[in-house]
Design a protein around this motif. Sequence first.
Motif, mmCIF file in Angstrom:
data_model
loop_
_atom_site.group_PDB
_atom_site.id
_atom_site.type_symbol
_atom_site.label_atom_id
_atom_site.label_comp_id
_atom_site.label_asym_id
_atom_site.label_seq_id
_atom_site.Cartn_x
_atom_site.Cartn_y
_atom_site.Cartn_z
ATOM 1 N N ARG A 42 28.659 23.260 39.334
ATOM 2 C CA ARG A 42 29.942 22.641 39.408
ATOM 3 C C ARG A 42 30.656 23.276 40.635
ATOM 4 O O ARG A 42 31.797 22.659 40.967
ATOM 5 C CB ARG A 42 30.888 22.914 37.954
ATOM 6 C CG ARG A 42 30.217 22.170 37.045
ATOM 7 C CD ARG A 42 31.037 22.609 35.575
ATOM 8 N NE ARG A 42 30.781 21.795 34.594
ATOM 9 C CZ ARG A 42 29.543 22.006 33.761
ATOM 10 N NH1 ARG A 42 28.691 22.936 34.212
ATOM 11 N NH2 ARG A 42 29.106 21.204 32.820
ATOM 12 N N LYS A 43 30.219 23.978 41.463
ATOM 13 C CA LYS A 43 30.870 24.563 42.405
ATOM 14 C C LYS A 43 32.267 25.348 42.415
ATOM 15 O O LYS A 43 33.122 25.142 43.144
ATOM 16 C CB LYS A 43 30.831 23.521 43.788
ATOM 17 C CG LYS A 43 29.474 22.862 44.112
ATOM 18 C CD LYS A 43 28.621 23.769 44.720
ATOM 19 C CE LYS A 43 27.559 23.043 45.129
ATOM 20 N NZ LYS A 43 26.255 23.111 44.387
ATOM 21 N N ALA A 44 32.251 25.731 41.255
ATOM 22 C CA ALA A 44 33.619 26.602 40.704
ATOM 23 C C ALA A 44 33.229 27.929 40.675
ATOM 24 O O ALA A 44 32.274 28.583 40.680
ATOM 25 C CB ALA A 44 33.903 26.187 39.455
ATOM 26 N N SER A 45 34.496 28.952 40.908
ATOM 27 C CA SER A 45 34.368 30.117 41.028
ATOM 28 C C SER A 45 35.459 30.781 40.192
ATOM 29 O O SER A 45 36.528 30.202 39.910
ATOM 30 C CB SER A 45 34.348 30.649 42.304
ATOM 31 O OG SER A 45 35.579 30.572 42.778
ATOM 32 N N CYS A 46 35.297 32.071 39.525
ATOM 33 C CA CYS A 46 36.053 33.130 38.605
ATOM 34 C C CYS A 46 35.942 34.398 39.403
ATOM 35 O O CYS A 46 34.818 34.757 39.829
ATOM 36 C CB CYS A 46 35.573 32.926 37.179
ATOM 37 S SG CYS A 46 35.407 31.650 36.391
ATOM 38 N N CYS A 62 38.421 30.823 32.477
ATOM 39 C CA CYS A 62 37.891 30.333 33.685
ATOM 40 C C CYS A 62 36.588 30.095 33.638
ATOM 41 O O CYS A 62 35.976 28.822 33.925
ATOM 42 C CB CYS A 62 38.138 31.386 34.860
ATOM 43 S SG CYS A 62 37.572 30.989 36.389
ATOM 44 N N ASN A 66 34.433 25.951 32.841
ATOM 45 C CA ASN A 66 33.162 25.224 33.878
ATOM 46 C C ASN A 66 31.758 24.891 32.727
ATOM 47 O O ASN A 66 31.451 23.917 32.973
ATOM 48 C CB ASN A 66 33.082 26.044 35.133
ATOM 49 C CG ASN A 66 34.218 26.135 35.894
ATOM 50 O OD1 ASN A 66 34.466 24.672 36.498
ATOM 51 N ND2 ASN A 66 34.991 26.934 35.987
#
Length: 165
Positions: A42-46, A62, A66
């Motif tokens: 998903r190209k997401a970060s935490c 977070c 995702n």
Amino acid sequence: MFLVCGSWNLTDSVASLLVGGEADLESGAQWPSLAVLFNVKRKASCTVTIFSPRWMVTSLTCVKENSLNPLEWVVFAGPSGYNPSASESAQIKLVKTILGHPASRRGQHLVSSDLALIEIHDGLSFNSLVSPICLAEDPVQERQLCVTAGWTSSSEGDKHSFPSQ
């Protein structure tokens, strides 16, 4: 090499920014106990906080927004955040387990026990750029300096990350 937890260098220039201000802190070297948990699908970060070579803690919210599938996540530790080509010292690790706090509950506007433990397959190598955070031995005192930091992007769609205070 044995490193003591929290052995990061709070320079005068960084300390002056803790109340506000701007600086180019893209290296992230000032915060060796922070790493980026990146979802490759998903190209997401935490932001994760390192507390041992194999374990980190982050916000369950977070991660849950995702995916709770550990196969979709990697950890980037070191001064370059999730841009490993920017630094030779970045450590990239595969996530083994994501454990959400069993008492996590979402209320109307708040989430209680919003914690997730992240376990990686191979432990991090601690050095001056990657080290564990200290856990408080005593309660926080009134007017005591406390620092929170996390990774964010400097503008929408920006591929670079830098720690924010």
